[in-house]
Design a protein around this motif. Sequence first.
Motif, PDB file in Angstrom:
ATOM      1  N   LEU A  43       0.819  -1.217   0.000  1.00 13.61           N
ATOM      2  CA  LEU A  43       0.000   0.000   0.000  1.00 13.61           C
ATOM      3  C   LEU A  43       0.853   1.266   0.000  1.00 13.61           C
ATOM      4  O   LEU A  43       0.424   2.316   0.465  1.00 13.61           O
ATOM      5  CB  LEU A  43      -0.943   0.002   1.212  1.00 13.61           C
ATOM      6  N   LYS A  44       2.048   1.171  -0.551  1.00 15.80           N
ATOM      7  CA  LYS A  44       3.014   2.269  -0.467  1.00 15.80           C
ATOM      8  C   LYS A  44       2.537   3.563  -1.127  1.00 15.80           C
ATOM      9  O   LYS A  44       3.019   4.623  -0.791  1.00 15.80           O
ATOM     10  CB  LYS A  44       4.347   1.848  -1.053  1.00 15.80           C
ATOM     11  N   GLU A  45       1.588   3.487  -2.032  1.00 14.70           N
ATOM     12  CA  GLU A  45       1.122   4.696  -2.710  1.00 14.70           C
ATOM     13  C   GLU A  45       0.103   5.469  -1.884  1.00 14.70           C
ATOM     14  O   GLU A  45      -0.263   6.578  -2.224  1.00 14.70           O
ATOM     15  CB  GLU A  45       0.527   4.334  -4.072  1.00 14.70           C
ATOM     16  N   LYS A  46      -0.371   4.913  -0.791  1.00  3.96           N
ATOM     17  CA  LYS A  46      -1.390   5.556   0.049  1.00  3.96           C
ATOM     18  C   LYS A  46      -0.746   6.115   1.310  1.00  3.96           C
ATOM     19  O   LYS A  46      -0.388   5.379   2.213  1.00  3.96           O
ATOM     20  CB  LYS A  46      -2.461   4.544   0.430  1.00  3.96           C
ATOM     21  N   ALA A  47      -0.592   7.419   1.370  1.00  8.56           N
ATOM     22  CA  ALA A  47      -0.080   8.115   2.562  1.00  8.56           C
ATOM     23  C   ALA A  47       1.240   7.539   3.056  1.00  8.56           C
ATOM     24  O   ALA A  47       1.423   7.321   4.234  1.00  8.56           O
ATOM     25  CB  ALA A  47      -1.132   8.092   3.670  1.00  8.56           C
ATOM     26  N   LYS A  48       2.148   7.303   2.148  1.00 14.78           N
ATOM     27  CA  LYS A  48       3.439   6.713   2.511  1.00 14.78           C
ATOM     28  C   LYS A  48       4.179   7.541   3.553  1.00 14.78           C
ATOM     29  O   LYS A  48       4.724   6.994   4.509  1.00 14.78           O
ATOM     30  CB  LYS A  48       4.286   6.546   1.245  1.00 14.78           C
ATOM     31  N   CYS A  49       4.187   8.842   3.410  1.00 11.17           N
ATOM     32  CA  CYS A  49       4.922   9.688   4.356  1.00 11.17           C
ATOM     33  C   CYS A  49       4.326   9.590   5.753  1.00 11.17           C
ATOM     34  O   CYS A  49       5.059   9.611   6.748  1.00 11.17           O
ATOM     35  CB  CYS A  49       4.945  11.135   3.887  1.00 11.17           C
TER      36      CYS A  49
END
Length: 107
Positions: A43-49
């Motif tokens: 799920l790295k593309e969703k709110a990664k920071c």
Amino acid sequence: MNFVCNRLKKVKSRIKFKDSICDIKPIYEMCDVVNTACDKHPLKEKAKCLHQSIISFYILVKRGVPVNLCIGVSTDIFLAHAWVELSGKVINDKDSVKNNYKLIYKV
């Protein structure tokens, strides 16, 4: 998100922080490990920071490092970003995030 922030505040309030940090290198290395692990997450593309910052904040606080979780918004277009600071210095991202985002929340 409110639940998560309240939980992080509670964790931070229970920790006895170290008086001084002798070597900052292991702190940067730990943040790099967390960032690398988050890069591999499905799920790295969703709110990664946000994921990276919460995990780094939690691990460092539990080890007695007095860090802050910071959340900011862009003033040009609507973007949000999260990062971790130690003594006012960004430790899990580029220093430029402080210039590109207006701080709206800090734990």
